[in-house]
Design an enzyme around this catalytic site. Structure first.
Site, short mmCIF file in Angstrom:
data_model
loop_
_atom_site.label_atom_id
_atom_site.label_comp_id
_atom_site.label_asym_id
_atom_site.label_seq_id
_atom_site.Cartn_x
_atom_site.Cartn_y
_atom_site.Cartn_z
N HIS A 153 0.81 -1.21 0.00
CA HIS A 153 0.00 0.00 0.00
C HIS A 153 0.85 1.26 0.00
O HIS A 153 1.93 1.32 0.60
CB HIS A 153 -0.91 0.00 1.23
N ASP A 154 0.38 2.26 -0.72
CA ASP A 154 0.92 3.62 -0.69
C ASP A 154 2.34 3.74 -1.27
O ASP A 154 3.01 4.76 -1.06
CB ASP A 154 0.91 4.20 0.74
N GLY A 206 5.06 -1.06 2.80
CA GLY A 206 4.23 0.12 2.58
C GLY A 206 5.03 1.42 2.52
O GLY A 206 6.07 1.56 3.17
#
Length: 321
Positions: A213-214, A231
């Site tokens: 994520h991200d 992440g």
């Protein structure tokens, strides 16, 4: 016994036309078996002609004329929601699933058993190999640009593996153009509505990689097999990772850098450098990478000076601690 049954069926349906098209290679060429009697399964299940709008196909003129008249092909076993939007020349193979909010661009090809869910937009001329999954039934959006290849059983744009994600929050994944994402790779959406997972253009992401994520991935990067990014990792442009490397969350990988195989990266990697090790350490300039990208000797010398100055500054900071 089988020959007797075949002869009876041929008398019942003597004019059945059988043409079997392979979604991976186009229509089958004529062979010495063409004049043989059709089997029982062919007689019962091949009563229609199925064609794929396949750019690599070497089908006959008759098949091409059929594709021109109806440029989209959707296999009868595919589950395509009536609200889904498809462009021209789209080919959807057997047992595919297309959700209600999906948009497929022109010339997309979905091979058997691939699936697109949720609010997902796929650009022109993308290719989903068998078993690929793109999108999820989550608030937010997954967007793929043009000419991307999603490999066998890759999972793209699903919920992140982060406990701070709150159900109901919007989450996003944006992928650019001309990326090749190989088999069993996973790429997750952002962990919160104020952020995005972003991948640029012209990246080669080999098998079994993970982008969490991200993350922010630039352009023209090469991630070898089993490159694992935690992440919020930032990767700039023209980086190269060897196989089985791990990057700690929030790390920053600079442009034109190289990460050696089996490395564990727990700190930022400066531009133009090569790092390696169980806890990755600086090994010098990425001279081979700079040569391949046609850096001049003067530019390499400047980069060498830049790295030395950075090391001196780092050493001074450590002495002051």
């Amino acid at each position: 016994m089988a020959a007797a049954i075949n002869s009876i069926l041929l008398k019942i349906k003597p004019k059945i036309k059988i043409k079997i098209c392979n979604p991976l290679s186009g229509c089958a060429r004529s062979s010495s078996r063409r004049s043989a009697s059709p089997s029982i399964l062919q007689l019962f299940f091949s009563t229609t002609t199925l064609t794929y709008a396949d750019a690599d196909s070497d089908c006959s003129n008759e098949t091409n004329a059929t594709a021109d008249a109806n440029p989209n092909f959707i296999h009868p076993s595919a589950d395509v929601h009536p609200n889904a939007i498809t462009g021209h020349g789209v080919s959807i193979g057997p047992y595919c699933t297309i959700g209600s909010s999906v948009k497929l661009g022109n010339g997309c090809r979905l091979y058997p058993g691939s699936h697109v869910f949720g609010n997902t937009e796929i650009g022109d001329h993308c290719l989903l190999m068998p078993g690929a999954v793109v999108g999820d039934h989550l608030p937010g959006r997954t967007v793929l640009g043009r000419s991307n290849v999603i490999g066998h059983h890759a999972v793209i744009g699903v919920k992140c593996q982060d406990l701070k994600y709150k159900p109901g929050d919007e989450c996003f994944l944006l992928i650019g153009d001309n990326n090749e994402i190989r088999e069993h790779t996973s790429i997750h959406r952002s962990s919160k509505s104020s952020d995005k997972t972003v991948i640029g253009d012209n990246n080669l992401i080999m098998g079994s990689c993970h982008i969490a994520h991200d993350c922010k991935i630039g352009n023209n990067n090469i991630f070898a097999n089993s490159t694992l990014l935690a992440g919020h990792v930032v990767v700039e442009d023209y980086t190269h990772t060897a196989g089985a490397i791990v990057v700690h969350q929030f790390c920053h990988i600079g442009s034109f850098s190289f990460v050696g195989g089996g490395s564990v990266v727990s700190q930022d990697v400066p531009k133009y450098t090569m790092v390696a090790g169980e806890r990755a350490e600086l090994r010098g300039l990425n001279l081979e990478g700079l040569r391949r990208h046609e850096f001049t000797a003067t530019e390499v010398g400047i980069n060498r000076t830049f790295i030395l100055m950075a090391l001196v500054k780092l050493t001074d900071n450590l002495l002051l601690m």
